[in-house]
Design a protein around this motif. Structure first.
Motif, PDB file in Angstrom:
ATOM      1  N   ALA A 205       0.793  -9.758   1.271  1.00 20.47           N
ATOM      2  CA  ALA A 205      -0.553 -10.119   0.813  1.00 20.47           C
ATOM      3  C   ALA A 205      -0.477 -11.074  -0.373  1.00 20.47           C
ATOM      4  O   ALA A 205       0.469 -11.039  -1.162  1.00 20.47           O
ATOM      5  N   ASP A 206      -1.490 -11.916  -0.500  1.00 24.76           N
ATOM      6  CA  ASP A 206      -1.607 -12.788  -1.673  1.00 24.76           C
ATOM      7  C   ASP A 206      -2.321 -12.086  -2.814  1.00 24.76           C
ATOM      8  O   ASP A 206      -2.102 -12.404  -3.981  1.00 24.76           O
ATOM      9  N   ALA A 207      -3.202 -11.157  -2.476  1.00 24.35           N
ATOM     10  CA  ALA A 207      -3.939 -10.382  -3.474  1.00 24.35           C
ATOM     11  C   ALA A 207      -4.242  -9.017  -2.869  1.00 24.35           C
ATOM     12  O   ALA A 207      -4.318  -8.865  -1.650  1.00 24.35           O
ATOM     13  N   ILE A 208      -4.419  -8.038  -3.753  1.00 29.70           N
ATOM     14  CA  ILE A 208      -4.640  -6.659  -3.329  1.00 29.70           C
ATOM     15  C   ILE A 208      -5.845  -6.097  -4.067  1.00 29.70           C
ATOM     16  O   ILE A 208      -6.040  -6.380  -5.254  1.00 29.70           O
ATOM     17  N   ILE A 209      -6.633  -5.305  -3.367  1.00 31.91           N
ATOM     18  CA  ILE A 209      -7.699  -4.529  -4.005  1.00 31.91           C
ATOM     19  C   ILE A 209      -7.364  -3.063  -3.785  1.00 31.91           C
ATOM     20  O   ILE A 209      -7.153  -2.630  -2.648  1.00 31.91           O
ATOM     21  N   LEU A 210      -7.281  -2.307  -4.860  1.00 32.96           N
ATOM     22  CA  LEU A 210      -7.025  -0.871  -4.782  1.00 32.96           C
ATOM     23  C   LEU A 210      -8.326  -0.131  -5.041  1.00 32.96           C
ATOM     24  O   LEU A 210      -9.013  -0.411  -6.031  1.00 32.96           O
ATOM     25  N   GLY A 211      -8.658   0.810  -4.166  1.00 35.63           N
ATOM     26  CA  GLY A 211      -9.874   1.595  -4.343  1.00 35.63           C
ATOM     27  C   GLY A 211      -9.584   3.071  -4.257  1.00 35.63           C
ATOM     28  O   GLY A 211      -8.822   3.514  -3.393  1.00 35.63           O
ATOM     29  N   SER A 212     -10.193   3.827  -5.169  1.00 39.93           N
ATOM     30  CA  SER A 212      -9.959   5.264  -5.173  1.00 39.93           C
ATOM     31  C   SER A 212     -11.195   6.016  -5.649  1.00 39.93           C
ATOM     32  O   SER A 212     -11.884   5.581  -6.564  1.00 39.93           O
ATOM     33  N   PRO A 213     -11.419   7.187  -5.057  1.00 37.81           N
ATOM     34  CA  PRO A 213     -12.376   8.101  -5.663  1.00 37.81           C
ATOM     35  C   PRO A 213     -11.747   8.699  -6.917  1.00 37.81           C
ATOM     36  O   PRO A 213     -10.523   8.710  -7.048  1.00 37.81           O
ATOM     37  N   MET A 214     -12.588   9.142  -7.818  1.00 35.70           N
ATOM     38  CA  MET A 214     -12.090   9.794  -9.024  1.00 35.70           C
ATOM     39  C   MET A 214     -11.838  11.259  -8.716  1.00 35.70           C
ATOM     40  O   MET A 214     -12.737  11.972  -8.272  1.00 35.70           O
ATOM     41  N   TYR A 215     -10.593  11.692  -8.910  1.00 37.05           N
ATOM     42  CA  TYR A 215     -10.226  13.089  -8.758  1.00 37.05           C
ATOM     43  C   TYR A 215      -9.644  13.574 -10.077  1.00 37.05           C
ATOM     44  O   TYR A 215      -8.623  13.055 -10.535  1.00 37.05           O
ATOM     45  N   HIS A 216     -10.287  14.551 -10.668  1.00 38.02           N
ATOM     46  CA  HIS A 216      -9.819  15.153 -11.919  1.00 38.02           C
ATOM     47  C   HIS A 216      -9.514  14.098 -12.977  1.00 38.02           C
ATOM     48  O   HIS A 216      -8.489  14.158 -13.666  1.00 38.02           O
ATOM     49  N   GLY A 217     -10.376  13.091 -13.071  1.00 35.90           N
ATOM     50  CA  GLY A 217     -10.229  12.077 -14.101  1.00 35.90           C
ATOM     51  C   GLY A 217      -9.198  11.016 -13.803  1.00 35.90           C
ATOM     52  O   GLY A 217      -8.871  10.213 -14.672  1.00 35.90           O
ATOM     53  N   SER A 218      -8.673  10.967 -12.590  1.00 33.85           N
ATOM     54  CA  SER A 218      -7.673   9.972 -12.252  1.00 33.85           C
ATOM     55  C   SER A 218      -7.942   9.460 -10.838  1.00 33.85           C
ATOM     56  O   SER A 218      -9.051   9.584 -10.330  1.00 33.85           O
ATOM     57  N   TYR A 219      -6.909   8.901 -10.216  1.00 37.73           N
ATOM     58  CA  TYR A 219      -7.067   8.397  -8.861  1.00 37.73           C
ATOM     59  C   TYR A 219      -6.470   9.393  -7.869  1.00 37.73           C
ATOM     60  O   TYR A 219      -5.810  10.355  -8.245  1.00 37.73           O
ATOM     61  N   SER A 220      -6.714   9.156  -6.597  1.00 36.74           N
ATOM     62  CA  SER A 220      -6.384  10.132  -5.560  1.00 36.74           C
ATOM     63  C   SER A 220      -4.887  10.240  -5.272  1.00 36.74           C
ATOM     64  O   SER A 220      -4.131   9.286  -5.434  1.00 36.74           O
ATOM     65  N   SER A 221      -4.491  11.417  -4.786  1.00 39.21           N
ATOM     66  CA  SER A 221      -3.084  11.623  -4.432  1.00 39.21           C
ATOM     67  C   SER A 221      -2.646  10.772  -3.239  1.00 39.21           C
ATOM     68  O   SER A 221      -1.497  10.309  -3.237  1.00 39.21           O
ATOM     69  N   PRO A 222      -3.488  10.495  -2.231  1.00 38.97           N
ATOM     70  CA  PRO A 222      -3.025   9.592  -1.170  1.00 38.97           C
ATOM     71  C   PRO A 222      -2.674   8.200  -1.700  1.00 38.97           C
ATOM     72  O   PRO A 222      -1.681   7.599  -1.283  1.00 38.97           O
ATOM     73  N   LEU A 223      -3.477   7.704  -2.645  1.00 45.41           N
ATOM     74  CA  LEU A 223      -3.178   6.395  -3.216  1.00 45.41           C
ATOM     75  C   LEU A 223      -1.931   6.460  -4.088  1.00 45.41           C
ATOM     76  O   LEU A 223      -1.096   5.551  -4.060  1.00 45.41           O
ATOM     77  N   LYS A 224      -1.771   7.533  -4.828  1.00 46.04           N
ATOM     78  CA  LYS A 224      -0.567   7.712  -5.643  1.00 46.04           C
ATOM     79  C   LYS A 224       0.680   7.693  -4.768  1.00 46.04           C
ATOM     80  O   LYS A 224       1.665   7.007  -5.073  1.00 46.04           O
ATOM     81  N   THR A 225       0.639   8.407  -3.653  1.00 45.45           N
ATOM     82  CA  THR A 225       1.779   8.426  -2.742  1.00 45.45           C
ATOM     83  C   THR A 225       2.067   7.025  -2.207  1.00 45.45           C
ATOM     84  O   THR A 225       3.218   6.585  -2.179  1.00 45.45           O
ATOM     85  N   ALA A 226       1.018   6.320  -1.796  1.00 37.51           N
ATOM     86  CA  ALA A 226       1.196   4.955  -1.281  1.00 37.51           C
ATOM     87  C   ALA A 226       1.826   4.056  -2.340  1.00 37.51           C
ATOM     88  O   ALA A 226       2.761   3.299  -2.050  1.00 37.51           O
TER      89      ALA A 226
END
Length: 192
Positions: A72-93
């Motif tokens: 990719a030339d650019a990336i957009i990361l999107g996450s719901p807020m879980y416990h004040g941070s980002y999601s575990s699926p995104l963390k794993t990725a």
């Protein structure tokens, strides 16, 4: 601008995901200015919990995920807020990625919350991206009280929808930026 490929990564696994709806609108904004776009829906990837002793090639779809982000030339990361941070699926990725996928790459951020502003979600994602020497756009999108902001996948608030579309346009506009110098965080990022 043409010949720019923007990839968005959805950190939500919900079927009726407000994060996914937001990313789709951001990608429409990128497409409006000529970019090729793809949405990576993490529900479609086999990503076991990250284990530093397992090669990426032997970890489900991790190598494919990394390849798509690397190309990719650019990336957009999107996450719901879980416990004040980002999601575990995104963390794993993100754990399966590194400098090869993010260094000097333009990244846009989206944080979505059921309640108040997902500021810490955006701050945590920004810190991770900076540790990978990505260039994170100053413009970011926070969607508070998502159930009243998005109904049936459609934005209720036109100003908020325009902010999301602007994020898509900005990642295309700045996709070719060459940040110099790299981030301090990136210099300190060494494996454990």
């Amino acid at each position: 601008m043409t010949d720019v490929h923007v990839v968005a990564v959805c950190g939500s696994l919900r079927d009726e995901s407000f994060t996914r709806a937001t990313l789709q609108r951001a990608l429409e904004g990128a497409g409006d200015v000529g970019a090729e776009t793809d949405l990576l829906d993490l529900r479609e990837f086999d990503l076991p919990l990250f284990d530093g002793d397992v090669d990426r090639e032997d970890a489900g779809d991790a190598a494919e995920l990394a390849r798509v982000l690397r190309d990719a030339d650019a990336i957009i990361l999107g996450s719901p807020m879980y416990h004040g941070s980002y999601s575990s699926p995104l963390k794993t990725a993100l754990d399966y990625c590194g400098f090869d996928e993010f260094e000097d790459k333009t990244v846009g951020l989206v944080g979505v919350a059921g309640g108040s502003f997902p500021v810490t979600t955006l701050e945590h994602l920004r810190s991770v991206c900076r540790a990978l020497n990505a260039w994170v756009l100053p413009h970011q999108v926070a969607i508070p009280r998502a159930s009243s902001a998005i109904e049936g996948g459609v934005f209720v608030d036109e100003k908020l929808e325009e902010r999301v579309a602007t994020l898509g346009r900005r990642v295309v506009q700045y996709a070719a930026i060459e940040p110099d110098p790299g981030s301090f965080e990136g210099d300190q990022n060494v494996g454990a």
